[in-house]
Design a protein around this motif. Sequence first.
Motif, short mmCIF file in Angstrom:
data_model
loop_
_atom_site.label_atom_id
_atom_site.label_comp_id
_atom_site.label_asym_id
_atom_site.label_seq_id
_atom_site.Cartn_x
_atom_site.Cartn_y
_atom_site.Cartn_z
N GLY A 43 0.83 -1.20 0.00
CA GLY A 43 0.00 0.00 0.00
C GLY A 43 0.86 1.23 0.00
O GLY A 43 2.04 1.17 -0.33
N ASP A 44 0.26 2.36 0.40
CA ASP A 44 1.05 3.58 0.48
C ASP A 44 1.41 3.83 1.95
O ASP A 44 1.26 2.95 2.79
CB ASP A 44 0.33 4.77 -0.15
CG ASP A 44 -1.02 5.01 0.50
OD1 ASP A 44 -1.25 4.45 1.62
OD2 ASP A 44 -1.84 5.73 -0.08
N ALA A 45 1.82 5.05 2.27
CA ALA A 45 2.28 5.35 3.63
C ALA A 45 1.19 5.09 4.66
O ALA A 45 1.48 4.81 5.83
CB ALA A 45 2.76 6.80 3.70
N GLU A 46 -0.05 5.17 4.23
CA GLU A 46 -1.16 4.92 5.16
C GLU A 46 -1.13 3.50 5.73
O GLU A 46 -1.51 3.27 6.87
CB GLU A 46 -2.51 5.12 4.43
CG GLU A 46 -2.96 6.57 4.37
CD GLU A 46 -3.02 7.22 5.75
OE1 GLU A 46 -3.67 6.63 6.66
OE2 GLU A 46 -2.38 8.27 5.95
N LEU A 47 -0.66 2.58 4.92
CA LEU A 47 -0.62 1.18 5.36
C LEU A 47 0.25 1.04 6.60
O LEU A 47 -0.07 0.29 7.53
CB LEU A 47 -0.10 0.29 4.22
CG LEU A 47 0.10 -1.20 4.53
CD1 LEU A 47 -1.18 -1.85 5.03
CD2 LEU A 47 0.61 -1.93 3.29
#
Lengths: 249, 446
Positions: free
Chosen positions: A228-232
């Motif tokens: 995913g992105d940084a949110e992951l």
Amino acid sequence: MLQVNDLHVSVEGNEILKGLTLTIKAGEVHAIMGPNGAGKSTLSAVIAGKDGYEVTQGTITFEGKDVLEMEIEERAQAGLLLGFQYPVEIPGVKNIYLLKSALNAQRVARGEGEMPAPEFMKLVKEKLGYMKMDASFLQRAVNEGFSGGEKKRNEILQMLVLQPKLAMLDEIDSGLDIDAMKIVADGVNSLRAEDRAILLVTHYQRLLDYIVPDKVHVLVDGRIVKTGDAELAKQLEANGYEGIEESVA
Amino acid sequence: MSDTQTFLDTLKARSPHYKAEPTWIAARRQAGAARFEALGFPTRRDEEWKYTDVRSIAQGNFALADNAEFSQASAAALTLPIDAYRLTFVDGVFSSALSDLDSLPSSVQVLPLSKALVENHEAVGGPLGRLTGVDFSPFAALNTAFMEEGAVVRIAPGTVVEKPILLQFLSRAGQPVMCHPRILVEAGGRSEATLIEHYTGESEATNFTNVVGELMLDRGAILAHYKLQEAPLGDMHVASIHVEQSRDTRYTSYNLSLGGALVRNDLISDLNGQGAETNFLGLFFGQGRQHVDNHTKVNHNAPLTFSNENYKGILDDRAHGVFNGKVYVKRDSQKIEGFQSNQNLLLSDRAHIDAKPELEIYADDVKCSHGTTTGQLDEEAIYALRTRGIDEATARGLLTLAFAGEVLDKVSLDAIAERVELAVAGKLPERFNLAGLVEAAAALND
């Protein structure tokens, strides 16, 4: 830039990586996270060429070249550089000597010729400033008697001087206090460039507050189970790896 | 015919050369021959020679060189690039053409022994053989029997000799020859000097050099003594060096042994006066089937004397090294300090070291320590260097030099340090640890 395909790796007969696939493009920052024992450090060690890891299946290519066919030093000369979780002490070899001979070995291998001494010293001085390191570090033997934080800063200093195409940083945040972490993160962030990629291997999300990745991969039991992105990373921080493992299962 | 007899026959054949010599020299020569005949070559049953088999010398048939011909260009290529007062010997024969004593101050004498014996033989007669006599070893006796050439160095009290004094010994390829040089140094009170013995030669040479050195330091004298032994890999080399130190003297030996098929060094310091200090720094490097034996001894004969010894051995292939270091403290030599360390690095599974540090103490208020270790290169460090783009051979060379660092760092003559680096590590991408960049880096702090 880096293409890892269905990589299976065993250590002393135990399969650690069980079909890992990963693509990193120039300009990207990737983070690989995962619980202890998932195989995070194995991946960077195999890419760097450490002995004792048997690749039983799969491929690693870097800019189209078969990494597994390259000598350890050829990988570095091609622009693949690993920052160690536990940097080794090299008594009797001065830091400045390591920097200069490594830089020139890489430049000569690339047909660029050695860097003149004044230019080299200017470069080193600038990078020392970035890492808030005193020039006296240059005269000390590599990592000998360095604190944990100094060793990690020294790894980043090498990255800044050697300017790899792909910088792999193995648990670069371990053992750092918050101030040292900021310095290390600033150093890493200064490496970000369109023609360069960075691969962070980390156990904790904390580092990713300072070095915001483009992609986050979750490595569990030798496979990437989620990307995913940084949110992951933030979700992992909140829910732990168990949540991921359950959702995959 | 016994091995000893071959040498005695060679001596006999040489005797017409010695017809005109003063009686005291003839007497010593005879004493040397008699002692050598009585002792014979040492065998491994002798404790002092337990690990070193000298049969390759004993069974050799070495002639004596009768000229010092050597091309200027070849000699120049071998000569250390150091601005020095230089005496050159070719297979033991003095070469005036390859020597250079320009601007030697009158307070310093540097003479070939043959000349010293002609000009003022009485002045040599007293000190010669006083420290290393015919009883020291069969090789010292053999040297005395054959003594013809060598160097006499006398430094007047209070003289600081600005340039090093270089004694260069060149070994030629061809029929095996032997030479038995003697080095006699008398350093006057509070004098300061650097002496370099340099052994080198044509790579195909198979000669035998058997040198005896006697060095006397008068009160307050300081002497740095480099012995750079880069003899051809087929040469045999035996050296017996004895140093006598009176009060407040400081002697530092840099014993750098790189060449030779069979090498034996005996180095002894007698600390006879309070405040005398001796430093033994050694580096021996062996590869192929080289055999390198270092025997050292420090005699603390007076209270308040100091010794520091650090020998590093590096052995590759099937090389065999020997370190035997003894620190002796005479009865009631109180408040002495004697430190000894020997570390060895084995670069191959078949390389071998016999290390034997010894302490013999007859005083109760002393500070002494000794220790020896043997290890291999750190594979983790080699890996770490390679991950920075440094090839494996260079990484190994760097770590080998790093091992030698404690000794090498103290070698203040760059030309000598560079020879050692090249021999031990091969051609490196940079001058090791960048002596020149040290200042540049220091300037960064400004």
